[in-house]
Motif scaffolding. Structure first.
Motif, short mmCIF file in Angstrom:
data_model
loop_
_atom_site.label_atom_id
_atom_site.label_comp_id
_atom_site.label_asym_id
_atom_site.label_seq_id
_atom_site.Cartn_x
_atom_site.Cartn_y
_atom_site.Cartn_z
N THR A 17 9.33 45.58 53.41
CA THR A 17 8.97 44.45 52.56
C THR A 17 10.08 43.42 52.60
O THR A 17 11.23 43.73 52.30
N VAL A 18 9.73 42.20 52.97
CA VAL A 18 10.70 41.11 53.06
C VAL A 18 10.30 40.03 52.06
O VAL A 18 9.17 39.56 52.05
N GLU A 19 11.23 39.65 51.17
CA GLU A 19 10.94 38.62 50.18
C GLU A 19 11.01 37.25 50.84
O GLU A 19 11.88 36.98 51.66
N GLN A 20 10.08 36.39 50.44
CA GLN A 20 10.03 35.02 50.93
C GLN A 20 10.44 34.07 49.82
O GLN A 20 10.22 34.34 48.63
N ASP A 25 20.55 42.47 37.32
CA ASP A 25 19.42 43.39 37.48
C ASP A 25 18.92 43.39 38.92
O ASP A 25 18.64 44.45 39.49
N ARG A 26 18.81 42.20 39.51
CA ARG A 26 18.37 42.12 40.90
C ARG A 26 19.38 42.78 41.84
O ARG A 26 19.01 43.45 42.81
N GLY A 27 20.65 42.57 41.57
CA GLY A 27 21.67 43.17 42.41
C GLY A 27 21.61 44.69 42.38
O GLY A 27 21.71 45.36 43.42
N VAL A 28 21.44 45.25 41.18
CA VAL A 28 21.37 46.71 41.04
C VAL A 28 20.15 47.26 41.77
O VAL A 28 20.18 48.35 42.34
N GLN A 29 19.05 46.51 41.77
CA GLN A 29 17.82 46.98 42.38
C GLN A 29 17.79 46.79 43.89
O GLN A 29 17.23 47.62 44.62
N HIS A 30 18.38 45.68 44.38
CA HIS A 30 18.16 45.31 45.78
C HIS A 30 19.42 45.26 46.64
O HIS A 30 19.31 45.09 47.85
N ARG A 66 22.49 36.53 48.79
CA ARG A 66 22.74 37.68 49.64
C ARG A 66 23.04 38.92 48.81
O ARG A 66 22.56 40.02 49.10
N LEU A 67 23.81 38.76 47.75
CA LEU A 67 24.19 39.91 46.92
C LEU A 67 23.02 40.50 46.16
O LEU A 67 22.99 41.70 45.88
N ILE A 68 22.05 39.65 45.78
CA ILE A 68 20.95 40.13 44.94
C ILE A 68 19.66 40.31 45.73
O ILE A 68 18.59 40.50 45.14
N GLY A 69 19.73 40.22 47.05
CA GLY A 69 18.59 40.52 47.87
C GLY A 69 17.55 39.44 47.97
O GLY A 69 16.37 39.73 48.21
N LEU A 70 17.94 38.17 47.80
CA LEU A 70 17.01 37.05 47.95
C LEU A 70 17.24 36.38 49.30
O LEU A 70 18.36 36.43 49.84
N PRO A 71 16.22 35.73 49.85
CA PRO A 71 16.42 35.00 51.10
C PRO A 71 17.41 33.87 50.93
O PRO A 71 17.54 33.29 49.85
N ALA A 72 18.12 33.55 52.00
CA ALA A 72 19.19 32.54 51.94
C ALA A 72 18.67 31.18 51.53
O ALA A 72 19.38 30.40 50.88
N GLU A 73 17.41 30.86 51.90
CA GLU A 73 16.88 29.53 51.60
C GLU A 73 16.33 29.40 50.18
O GLU A 73 15.87 28.33 49.79
N GLN A 74 16.34 30.50 49.42
CA GLN A 74 15.80 30.44 48.06
C GLN A 74 16.67 29.55 47.17
O GLN A 74 17.87 29.78 47.01
#
Length: 475
Positions: free
Chosen positions: A42-45, A60-65, A255-263
């Motif tokens: 699964t890749v987040e967009q 929370d996002r960092g701990v999860q992803h 990057r640390l919380i698992g989001l795409p760089a362009e977000q």
């Protein structure tokens, strides 16, 4: 014993209310889109609009992803699987099997001579030397360790290893909380730098307008205009650099919380500031010795090694086991008859002294090494706490001085601007005062970031950052 060594190796790889808007509906919050690819990945967009992100959401996002957390969780699963494997050595093993087979046997090749049956009054010519057998059978097999002290201590060691793996995962969580929190605070500091730079840019535009107006009226010099224009362009460069730094730090946060760089992100929190109540050193050390997950993990690994050492010690004892089976066997499409076997085995190691001594030496070395690591870490913890406390104290004083400098620089700029507007002096003091205010504001932002970051580090060094980061930041 080899499985336990793998188990130990797996262990070592190893802290706002919103105002009411009447009856109007609240704006929808954009959610991160995901795309599923074959293979379960699964890749987040990135969302079309900016994603609101608070400090709590980021953590929370960092701990999860965060990848570090994912690796820690997978390592914990590996250890759990190895624990189940070790536990199986003490449980009864029951298997069921069914078989059918066809054999062609050459009795003559096995040494049978037909002439031998003549002694029993049988005609050797009527007795074939090559026969075919079709047999079918089914049975249940049972194996049980009745007395195996090393296996028992290996199981107890493996149980503690799972606890150590859990502590390692929680230690990784504290590391992720510190990294994400620090990066979020850094992004907030970048945003404050942009606000200050943009405010000074507007002030420089006003100074340029005043200098131009004075020059056009014949009461000012061209030097004042040039000086004001240079100052404005210099401040514009500062704004561009600050915006670029902010954008890069948001990419690092993604990057640390698992989001795409362009977000795109909208940081909803403001830079926190509250004076931190001084924590006595003895209390901080006592708290760290009971809450630091890296120390607790080492202590758990020490128990793992000590129990493994006992397992090695008792390898000289005999082991008692039971093996047996019960089933039926007979000719295919013929008669069947029950079969069974029951075997008790007593095994006593005799000529294994070299292996036993070698395993004992390895186990002793592991215990000694872990004891030295625990002692060293306890000393390191005190050093880290002392350093973090000094950073908190000094950065708190720096914040107070920086706030005073901003107030003084603001007052100086106001007086210089008043003198320039009154025609008492040229705009050189204004430019100098603006530079002083920019430097004072920049240092205030830096010291606020250092203060909050040092408090997060103190929380990390005492082992409570993942649960009490809000308390330390004063949120």
């Amino acid at each position: 014993m080899c499985l336990l060594l793998v188990l130990c190796g797996s262990l070592s790889v190893a802290a706002h209310a919103q105002g009411s808007a009447g009856d109007l509906p609240s704006a929808p919050t954009p959610h991160t889109l995901t795309t599923n690819f074959p293979g379960g990945v699964t890749v987040e967009q990135a969302t079309p609009s900016a994603l609101p992100l608070s400090l709590d959401d980021a953590i929370d996002r960092g701990v999860q992803h965060n990848l570090e957390m994912e690796l820690a969780r997978q390592n914990q699963r590996i250890v759990h699987g190895q624990v189940l494997t070790v536990a199986n050595n003490l449980l009864p093993s029951v298997t069921a099997e069914a078989f059918t087979e066809t054999q062609m046997i050459n009795l003559a090749a096995l040494g049978f001579k037909p002439s031998l049956i003549a002694k029993f009054g049988l005609d050797p010519a009527t007795f074939p030397t090559i026969i075919r057998l079709d047999t079918t059978g089914a049975q249940l097999n049972l194996n049980q360790q009745l007395f195996n002290v090393p296996a028992y201590y290996l199981y107890r060691s493996a149980q503690k290893a799972e606890s150590a793996a859990s502590l390692t995962t929680r230690n990784s969580e504290g590391t992720v909380v510190l990294k994400v929190g620090t990066q979020y605070l850094l992004a907030l500091a970048d945003a404050s730098q942009i606000e200050n730079a943009q405010a000074l840019e507007k002030a420089d535009e006003l100074v340029l307008q005043q200098a131009t107006a004075s020059h056009d009226a014949g009461v000012g010099t061209n030097l004042d205009v040039l000086r004001a224009r240079v100052q404005l362009q210099t401040q514009q460069q500062t704004v561009i650099n600050a915006e670029n730094t902010f954008a890069k730090d948001k990419i690092a946060l993604n990057r640390l919380i698992g989001l795409p760089a362009e977000q795109e992100l909208t940081l909803t929190d403001k830079t926190p500031y509250s004076e931190f109540a001084e924590l006595p050193l003895d209390q901080a050390k006592a708290l760290a010795y009971t809450r630091r997950k890296d120390l607790l993990s080492l202590q758990a690994q020490m128990e793992v090694a000590q129990r493994a050492e006992k397992a090695v010690k008792y390898e000289r004892l005999p082991t008692l086991s039971f093996d047996g089976h019960y089933g039926v066997l007979g000719e295919t499409h013929g008669l069947y008859h029950g079969i069974f076997s029951a075997t008790g085995s007593l095994k006593v190691p005799i000529f294994q002294e070299g292996q036993l001594r070698g395993e004992r030496e390895v186990a002793d070395a592991q215990v000694s090494a872990l004891h030295q690591q625990i002692t060293s870490l306890q000393v390191t913890i005190e050093q880290q706490i002392r350093s973090a406390m000094l950073d908190v104290q000094s950065s708190a004083q720096l914040v107070k001085v920086a706030r005073s400098n901003v107030d003084l620089a603001t007052e100086e700029l106001q007086q210089a601007s008043d003198r320039f507007q009154a025609g008492v002096s040229d705009n050189l003091p204004v430019v100098q005062a603006e530079a002083g205010l920019a430097d004072a504001q920049s240092k205030l932002v830096q010291t606020l970031y250092q203060y909050n970051q040092s408090k997060l580090m103190l929380a990390r060094n005492t082992g409570v950052v993942e649960t009490q980061y809000k308390v330390y930041l004063g949120r």
